[in-house]
Design an enzyme around this catalytic site. Structure first.
Site, mmCIF file in Angstrom:
data_model
loop_
_atom_site.group_PDB
_atom_site.id
_atom_site.type_symbol
_atom_site.label_atom_id
_atom_site.label_comp_id
_atom_site.label_asym_id
_atom_site.label_seq_id
_atom_site.Cartn_x
_atom_site.Cartn_y
_atom_site.Cartn_z
ATOM 1 N N CYS A 109 0.838 -1.205 0.000
ATOM 2 C CA CYS A 109 0.000 0.000 0.000
ATOM 3 C C CYS A 109 0.873 1.256 0.000
ATOM 4 C CB CYS A 109 -0.952 0.007 1.190
ATOM 5 S SG CYS A 109 -2.092 1.377 1.037
ATOM 6 N N ASN A 209 1.083 -9.251 -11.129
ATOM 7 C CA ASN A 209 0.015 -8.250 -11.100
ATOM 8 C C ASN A 209 0.487 -6.912 -11.671
ATOM 9 O OD1 ASN A 209 -1.024 -6.018 -8.593
ATOM 10 N ND2 ASN A 209 -2.469 -6.832 -10.070
ATOM 11 N N ARG A 234 -8.132 -3.433 -11.397
ATOM 12 C CA ARG A 234 -9.031 -2.414 -11.964
ATOM 13 C C ARG A 234 -9.859 -2.909 -13.141
ATOM 14 N NH1 ARG A 234 -4.291 1.777 -12.367
ATOM 15 N NH2 ARG A 234 -3.263 -0.238 -12.690
HETATM 16 C C1 LIG Z 1 -9.132 1.277 -5.507
HETATM 17 C C2 LIG Z 1 -7.958 0.384 -5.221
HETATM 18 C C3 LIG Z 1 -7.795 -0.143 -3.952
HETATM 19 C C4 LIG Z 1 -6.706 -0.974 -3.666
HETATM 20 N N1 LIG Z 1 -6.598 -1.525 -2.420
HETATM 21 C C5 LIG Z 1 -5.612 -2.438 -2.173
HETATM 22 C C6 LIG Z 1 -5.575 -3.148 -0.935
HETATM 23 O O1 LIG Z 1 -6.443 -3.007 -0.069
HETATM 24 N N2 LIG Z 1 -4.537 -4.019 -0.748
HETATM 25 C C7 LIG Z 1 -3.577 -4.230 -1.710
HETATM 26 O O2 LIG Z 1 -2.662 -5.035 -1.478
HETATM 27 N N3 LIG Z 1 -3.623 -3.593 -2.891
HETATM 28 C C8 LIG Z 1 -4.617 -2.718 -3.153
HETATM 29 N N4 LIG Z 1 -4.706 -2.137 -4.379
HETATM 30 C C9 LIG Z 1 -3.730 -2.507 -5.440
HETATM 31 C C10 LIG Z 1 -4.306 -3.629 -6.313
HETATM 32 O O3 LIG Z 1 -4.463 -4.806 -5.555
HETATM 33 C C11 LIG Z 1 -3.379 -3.930 -7.507
HETATM 34 O O4 LIG Z 1 -2.113 -4.287 -7.016
HETATM 35 C C12 LIG Z 1 -3.223 -2.735 -8.448
HETATM 36 O O5 LIG Z 1 -4.461 -2.104 -8.705
HETATM 37 C C13 LIG Z 1 -2.564 -3.148 -9.780
HETATM 38 O O6 LIG Z 1 -3.346 -4.094 -10.443
HETATM 39 P P1 LIG Z 1 -4.307 -3.698 -11.713
HETATM 40 O O7 LIG Z 1 -3.404 -3.014 -12.734
HETATM 41 O O8 LIG Z 1 -4.833 -5.013 -12.204
HETATM 42 O O9 LIG Z 1 -5.360 -2.780 -11.192
HETATM 43 C C14 LIG Z 1 -5.760 -1.279 -4.678
HETATM 44 C C15 LIG Z 1 -5.942 -0.743 -5.959
HETATM 45 C C16 LIG Z 1 -7.022 0.076 -6.247
HETATM 46 C C17 LIG Z 1 -7.191 0.615 -7.637
#
Ligand SMILES: Cc1cc2nc3c(=O)[nH]c(=O)nc-3n(C[C@H](O)[C@H](O)[C@H](O)COP(=O)(O)O)c2cc1C
Length: 337
Positions: A109, A209, A234
């Protein structure tokens, strides 16, 4: 696909049906969304992050976040924290009092509020700290423990391999890694080369990821990194179809059609029903505004409806607006990809 085509995707003794994983997303991945995504074929779903301290003082809202529908399993609950004592206590509570299959520790985070508490991505600067925290949690619980991290702090400090190896040595059962640094937040591109390097240097299951927007991206990241599974965040917002489309594409190379307008609105309402059962009408309607806006993506002329939904306060208003979307269009019309 990945090197591990023949082996099932397994964490500890938990065997997943496929290699497609829902990412943890704060404010989004509650049971209502997770179950919906699960029904669309995800092999594993992660819950939104939960604060160790809030859990340890038995904060009511935080305890509610532990609710898991039995149809969601296998699922992972994620905790975050800054000090060992609180993290271990929270992990023990999750271990004994929930039906989660896996406990995940958040080391990714990037937001200031979390970093200031020495939690989230802060540990990425110190593999020894990662070892210490992960081994303390692993020793204290029966469930398998996984770790979700970013590749590093900034471009100069990408300790991805060292950090992943530290987690592995400490007894982590799996690692999920987002291919960005903390400083990058969500800017720029995810670095899949670093993810490939990590996979080469560890022996526990690895989940890649970052920037998987289409089923074809999922195939590419698995091929590029040789990861055991792909995690999608996302691209699943308002779009649980992404999960079955990806599962199918990885299995057969077949690209499933986009859903119809009617299907999209039906699933949006199902998601709402579940959210209402969890949080009551008022909160569910408010939370559903952002989701509805995502579900409306790809539907012609959605701007006006989105604005109206942002003002909706009651279930009746929300339902009327969503039903209108279908009535004003050919219900079999397909959503644009
Ligand atoms: C709105 C939002 C909330 C997120 N909350 C968390 C979370 O609670 N814990 C975590 O490890 N990653 C969190 N992430 C990161 C996502 O798990 C992920 O690593 C990141 O969005 C990249 O993946 P993507 O390109 O498929 O979205 C969050 C991402 C977004 C967009």
């Amino acid at each position: 696909m990945s090197n591990n085509d023949q082996k099932p995707f397994q964490i500890g003794d938990i065997i997943m049906d496929n290699r497609v994983v829902l990412a943890p997303m704060a404010g989004i991945c509650n049971s209502a969304f997770r179950l919906t995504v699960k029904e669309f074929g995800a092999g594993l779903v992660y819950a939104e992050m939960i604060s160790d301290k809030a859990l340890n003082i038995r904060n009511k809202k935080t305890l509610d976040m532990l609710y898991i529908d039995e149809r969601e399993n296998p699922m992972t609950l994620q905790i975050f924290g800054g000090d060992k004592e609180n993290l271990v206590e929270a992990a023990k509570f999750v271990d004994k009092n929930t039906t989660a299959d896996i406990i995940d520790i958040n080391m990714g985070c990037p937001v200031n509020k979390i970093i200031k508490c020495e939690a989230g991505a802060k540990w990425l600067l110190d593999p020894n700290k990662i070892y210490e925290m992960v081994s303390a949690v692993v020793d204290a619980v029966d469930k398998p423990v996984s770790v979700k991290m970013r590749i590093g702090w900034d471009d100069e400090r990408v300790f991805a391999v060292e950090n992943a190896q530290a987690a592995e040595r400490a007894g982590a059962a799996a690692i999920a890694m987002h291919g960005r640094t903390r400083v990058q937040m969500y800017e720029g591109k995810a670095n899949w080369d670093v993810l490939a390097e990590v996979k080469k240097n560890i022996n526990i299951p690895f989940i890649a990821n970052g920037d998987v927007e289409t089923p074809a991206d999922a195939k590419r990241i698995l091929e590029h990194t040789k990861a055991d599974a792909v995690m999608i965040g996302r691209a699943a917002l308002g779009n649980p179809w992404m999960m079955y489309q990806t599962v199918k594409y990885l299995e057969s190379g077949e690209l499933m059609p986009e859903p119809s307008v009617r299907e999209k609105m039906d699933v949006c309402l199902l998601h709402f029903e579940r959210l209402k059962a969890l949080k009551g009408e008022k909160v569910a309607v408010r939370e559903m505004r952002k989701h509805a806006s995502w579900y409306l993506k790809g539907i012609r002329g959605n701007g006006k409806i989105r604005n109206a939904i942002n003002l909706a306060e009651t279930e009746q208003e929300l339902r009327a607006l969503l039903n209108n979307v279908v009535e004003e269009r050919d219900e079999d019309e397909l959503v644009l990809a």
